[in-house]
Each structure stands twice: as C-alpha cells, then as structure tokens.
Motif scaffolding. Structure first.
Motif, PDB file in Angstrom:
ATOM      1  N   VAL A 168       0.841  -1.072  -0.013  1.00 26.30           N
ATOM      2  CA  VAL A 168       0.097  -0.030   0.058  1.00 26.30           C
ATOM      3  C   VAL A 168       0.777   1.016  -0.213  1.00 26.30           C
ATOM      4  O   VAL A 168       0.529   2.273  -0.636  1.00 26.30           O
ATOM      5  N   THR A 169       1.980   1.322   0.806  1.00 27.71           N
ATOM      6  CA  THR A 169       2.919   2.463   0.894  1.00 27.71           C
ATOM      7  C   THR A 169       3.391   2.875  -0.309  1.00 27.71           C
ATOM      8  O   THR A 169       3.265   3.961  -0.794  1.00 27.71           O
ATOM      9  N   HIS A 183      -3.813   5.968   7.968  1.00 25.89           N
ATOM     10  CA  HIS A 183      -2.468   5.320   8.408  1.00 25.89           C
ATOM     11  C   HIS A 183      -1.473   6.496   7.735  1.00 25.89           C
ATOM     12  O   HIS A 183      -1.824   6.973   6.832  1.00 25.89           O
ATOM     13  N   SER A 221       0.744   6.183   5.843  1.00 26.45           N
ATOM     14  CA  SER A 221       1.228   6.035   4.317  1.00 26.45           C
ATOM     15  C   SER A 221       0.029   6.590   3.580  1.00 26.45           C
ATOM     16  O   SER A 221       0.187   6.601   2.452  1.00 26.45           O
ATOM     17  N   ASN A 236      -6.735   0.688  10.385  1.00 27.93           N
ATOM     18  CA  ASN A 236      -6.073  -0.275  11.222  1.00 27.93           C
ATOM     19  C   ASN A 236      -5.953   0.014  12.899  1.00 27.93           C
ATOM     20  O   ASN A 236      -5.776  -0.788  13.734  1.00 27.93           O
ATOM     21  N   ASP A 267      -7.580   3.193   0.511  1.00 28.45           N
ATOM     22  CA  ASP A 267      -6.527   2.197   1.055  1.00 28.45           C
ATOM     23  C   ASP A 267      -7.211   1.004   1.821  1.00 28.45           C
ATOM     24  O   ASP A 267      -7.904   0.895   2.909  1.00 28.45           O
ATOM     25  N   GLN A 290      -6.502  -3.121   5.236  1.00 26.49           N
ATOM     26  CA  GLN A 290      -7.197  -3.955   6.402  1.00 26.49           C
ATOM     27  C   GLN A 290      -8.605  -4.348   5.804  1.00 26.49           C
ATOM     28  O   GLN A 290      -9.128  -4.955   6.654  1.00 26.49           O
ATOM     29  N   SER A 350      -2.015  -4.618   0.472  1.00 24.21           N
ATOM     30  CA  SER A 350      -0.786  -5.368   0.727  1.00 24.21           C
ATOM     31  C   SER A 350      -0.825  -6.900   0.937  1.00 24.21           C
ATOM     32  O   SER A 350      -1.852  -7.504   1.666  1.00 24.21           O
ATOM     33  N   HIS A 353       0.890  -9.031   2.505  1.00 29.78           N
ATOM     34  CA  HIS A 353       1.357  -9.752   3.599  1.00 29.78           C
ATOM     35  C   HIS A 353       0.323  -9.523   4.605  1.00 29.78           C
ATOM     36  O   HIS A 353       0.106 -10.327   5.594  1.00 29.78           O
ATOM     37  N   LYS A 354      -0.713  -8.655   4.689  1.00 28.64           N
ATOM     38  CA  LYS A 354      -2.067  -8.694   5.324  1.00 28.64           C
ATOM     39  C   LYS A 354      -2.848  -9.598   5.225  1.00 28.64           C
ATOM     40  O   LYS A 354      -3.824  -9.814   5.654  1.00 28.64           O
TER      41      LYS A 354
HETATM   42  N1  PMP Z   1      -2.618   1.209   5.444  1.00 22.53           N
HETATM   43  C1  PMP Z   1      -3.121   0.638   6.519  1.00 22.53           C
HETATM   44  C2  PMP Z   1      -4.515   0.919   6.929  1.00 22.53           C
HETATM   45  C3  PMP Z   1      -2.387  -0.187   7.063  1.00 22.53           C
HETATM   46  O1  PMP Z   1      -2.742  -0.826   8.107  1.00 22.53           O
HETATM   47  C4  PMP Z   1      -0.857  -0.408   6.721  1.00 22.53           C
HETATM   48  C5  PMP Z   1       0.004  -1.476   7.185  1.00 22.53           C
HETATM   49  N2  PMP Z   1      -0.013  -1.221   8.809  1.00 22.53           N
HETATM   50  C6  PMP Z   1      -0.472   0.319   5.560  1.00 22.53           C
HETATM   51  C7  PMP Z   1      -1.625   1.485   5.056  1.00 22.53           C
HETATM   52  C8  PMP Z   1       0.753   0.278   4.950  1.00 22.53           C
HETATM   53  O2  PMP Z   1       0.948  -1.086   4.511  1.00 22.53           O
HETATM   54  P1  PMP Z   1       2.449  -1.632   4.086  1.00 22.53           P
HETATM   55  O3  PMP Z   1       3.134  -1.318   4.927  1.00 22.53           O
HETATM   56  O4  PMP Z   1       2.198  -2.950   3.551  1.00 22.53           O
HETATM   57  O5  PMP Z   1       2.662  -0.703   2.807  1.00 22.53           O
END
Ligand code: PMP
Length: 407
Positions: A95-96, A124, A126, A176, A201, A204, A224, A226-227
C-alpha cells in the motif's frame, strides 16, 4: 464457529502449532501482518524449487513458466477485486508504494496552489505523508475530515468538504487503529458526483471483506499481500485504465519501456510502465495463491464469521475492569484498540506475551488518531481467519490477570 471447520483451517497455518513462553501461541496481530497458510508457503517454495527465473522476455522454458505463473497471479488479483482488466493491476511492494505512485504520477502533476486533497483523521501514515510531500511541492492543501468520539466519519461533513477544488479523496477502507469500516461506497458516490477521483487504502479491508471495485465506484484501490495471508514485499494497486494510461511513471528502468534511445524513450503501456525493474516474482505467485486461499473459504463467510468474533472481542475486552476501548465504530472489522488504566500499552503487550498472546502496542502508524483520542498509544488485538472465540477468552483472562496485578 459457524460453517467453518476451525481445527482444519488452523492446521493449514504451520506457525499456529508453536508455543510461545510455554503456552500455545495466540496470534492477535494480523493487522500488522497475517500468518501464512501452507499453500502460500508451498507456492513460493515451488517457484524457487522448480521453475524460478526472471520473467518477461525470456525464451527459455523456466522463464516462460515463471512468466505464466507471475501473470497468472495478476489475473488472480484482477478477479479478487473484480477489476475489468488485468492491465489495471500493478504489482508493487504494498500500500505504501501504491499510494506514493498515485501521489507522484497522478496527483502531483494535476494540483497547484488552492487545490485540495481530502483524507480523514483516521488515516495510516502512508495515506498522509505522501500527500504532505505533494502539498509541499505544489502548494496544494491537505484537508482532513474529522472523526467523532466513536471513530466514525460523518457523511454530511464529507459531502460539505468535497468541492470544485478537491482533486482527490483518499480514504482508508478499514482503519487499522480503530477497526472502523468506512462508508466508502457512499463517499465515492459523493466524490464522483463532483467529478473527483477516489483512492481507497484497502490494507485492512482486503483480508476481511468482499471488495468489488466496480461496486465501490472508486478510481484506485491498494492492498498489501502480507496482510492478506500472502508474502511480504508484494502488493497491488488497481487503477482505472484511463487514469493509468495518462500517467507518467516516477521510476524508470528495465521492463517499463517500449523503446529506449538517447534521443528519447517511449514508455510501455500499463501495467508494465509502473513496474520498473525485476519484480518480486515468487512473492506475486505466493500472493496469487493467498487470494485463491481466501476465496476458497469465501469472503462473505469470512466477513460474517469475523464480524461476530471481533464484535464479541470488543465487548469482552471492554468488560475488563479499568479497560477503555479506543473507538466504538458503527461497523468494525479486524481490530480492537484499547487502553488499561494505570498500565502502559507496551507493558500490557509484554505481560501478554509471557502468556503466549501476541498483540501490538503503539501508535499503529496513525499518530493523528492517538492525538484525537488523547492517548500516546493503544494496545490493539487484531484478528484473522484462524482466530477463535477461545483465543478471545484467553486474551480476556490475560487482561484480567494483569488488571489484578496492577489494579
Ligand atoms: N494502510 C493501512 C490501513 C495499514 O494498516 C497499513 C499497514 N499497517 C498500511 C496502509 C501500509 O501497508 P504496507 O506497510 O504494507 O505498505
């Protein structure tokens, strides 16, 4: 546990067999990163063991097989989001990186002084910092939709903040830090009525809720891997083709060009245009498998079972003496944030870890949320497909024990 055979489902996640500090692991940190089922681990392993090679442009067998599997993962992502075309699926780190790409290549060239980018108070980092960077460079302004004491946004407030100078609305689908599910389809409809593009985004949301970008009516959607039970270092940006086709890439290199010469370079069409360099090949293949895994269980079913679990968790945690929930949103997914009177969230997390329970303490990369609720940090329990009501019970017993110690 409803229609899901939880013993069988949990057995697919090898890490859930382990003990931590002599206790069976209770993993309540999936919002930070989810555990992986064996099928995802196997998909990545299989790639490295049997057909690993660089993708695209290769004529040899391994390169063709790797390319087929890599592009197969792209179709899997297209299907997962119900995107009209594979050409709209860009593989990035997560996502970032996705939001930074939209910021550089879509928003920055279109904004100037007096223009506005709209986010909410629950984003977040990001979905905040990339816009602040754009604003610094262009003189545009970042505007913030407030959240109420429950952690919800008010739709009429959002409506009032979208106007002819708004160039993008960028909102978290599920927070998140609070677990709030935002009314993103309604927000998107309001923005669309004013001709304003919308980015969601979905970090989550993708693991927990059905996501159909056509139904949501948005312009960009990021999540993302990994989540979502997939590997780290791989994620997806979906964007409407007409937007992508008009965007100039911000990273140049191999694989993103049609033709290069010193008198001028022609970019490849999307998605290759935005995928400079060798991608995370095995990661993408693992992600494709993770998306298949989610759909094999069924997203409606996951959403229903988890909603029940997370709401039960919120109630049970709130009932522990001295505990206060941070955020009581109208609709919750994935996470519960809380504080315990007289105990720092970090100490809570440490003491729970002694009992084999993994939660996260901190600002959850959402410092404005912490500031809004007047706390430096929260403890957060977050859930995935593998969590059970028994694990919620273990958490509650753990919290009660800590409370007796400090209370
Ligand atoms: N947005 C939200 C709502 C998140 O929970 C996260 C990860 N904690 C991110 C963006 C960023 O994701 P990533 O670190 O996988 O780029």
């Amino acid at each position: 546990e409803g229609l899901v055979d939880m013993d069988r489902l949990r057995a697919e996640f090898p890490v859930l067999r382990r003990e931590v500090n002599g206790r069976p692991l209770v993993y309540l940190d999936s919002a930070a990163s989810a555990q992986k089922p064996q099928s995802v681990i196997d998909a990545e392993l299989d790639c490295y063991q049997h057909y690993y090679a660089n993708v695209h442009r290769g004529v040899h067998t391994l390169s063709q097989e790797a390319t087929t599997a890599f592009e197969g993962a792209r179709s899997e992502a297209q299907r997962f989001l119900n995107a009209p075309s594979e050409r709209e699926i860009i593989f990035l780190r997560g996502v970032t990186e996705a939001i930074n790409l939209v910021a550089h290549s879509f928003v920055a060239p279109r904004v100037g002084p007096g223009d506005e980018i709209l986010v909410t108070h629950m984003e977040h980092h990001s979905n905040i910092v990339p816009w602040q960077l754009v604003c610094e460079r262009t003189g545009a302004q970042l505007r913030v939709v407030p959240i109420d004491d429950n952690g919800d946004v008010d739709l009429e407030t959002v409506r009032g903040m979208i106007h002819e100078r708004t160039r993008l609305v960028s909102v978290v689908h599920v927070s998140n830090a609070l677990g709030a599910v935002n009314p993103v389809a309604e927000i998107a409809a309001m923005a669309r009525a004013q001709g304003v593009p919308v980015l969601l985004d979905g970090a989550q949301a993708a693991p927990h809720l059905p996501v159909d970008i056509q139904e949501l009516g948005v312009d960009f959607y990021a999540f993302s891997g990994h989540k979502a039970y997939g590997p780290t270092g791989i994620g997806v940006l979906w964007g409407r083709y007409e937007h992508l086709a008009g965007m100039v890439p911000y990273q140049g290199g191999g694989d993103m060009i049609r033709h290069v010469s010193f008198s001028g370079t022609e970019y490849a069409a999307p998605p290759a245009r935005f995928e400079a360099g060798t991608p995370n090949i095995a990661g993408a293949i693992g992600l494709g498998e993770a998306l298949r895994y989610i759909d094999a269980i069924g997203r409606e079913r996951i959403a229903a079972r988890e909603e029940d679990l997370v709401n039960h968790a919120a109630e049970a945690i709130a009932a522990v003496p001295g505990v206060q929930l941070i955020g009581r949103p109208q609709r919750r997914a994935g996470a519960v944030s809380f504080v315990m009177e007289g105990t720092h969230p970090n100490d809570l997390a440490m003491l729970l870890d002694e009992q084999g329970i993994a939660i996260r303490a901190g600002h959850h990369c959402a410092q404005p949320v912490m500031e809004r609720f007047g706390v430096p940090a929260t403890a957060r329990a977050s859930f995935g497909v593998y969590n059970t009501h028994d694990e919620v019970e273990s958490l509650v017993v753990g919290l009660e024990k800590i409370r007796r110690l400090f209370g």
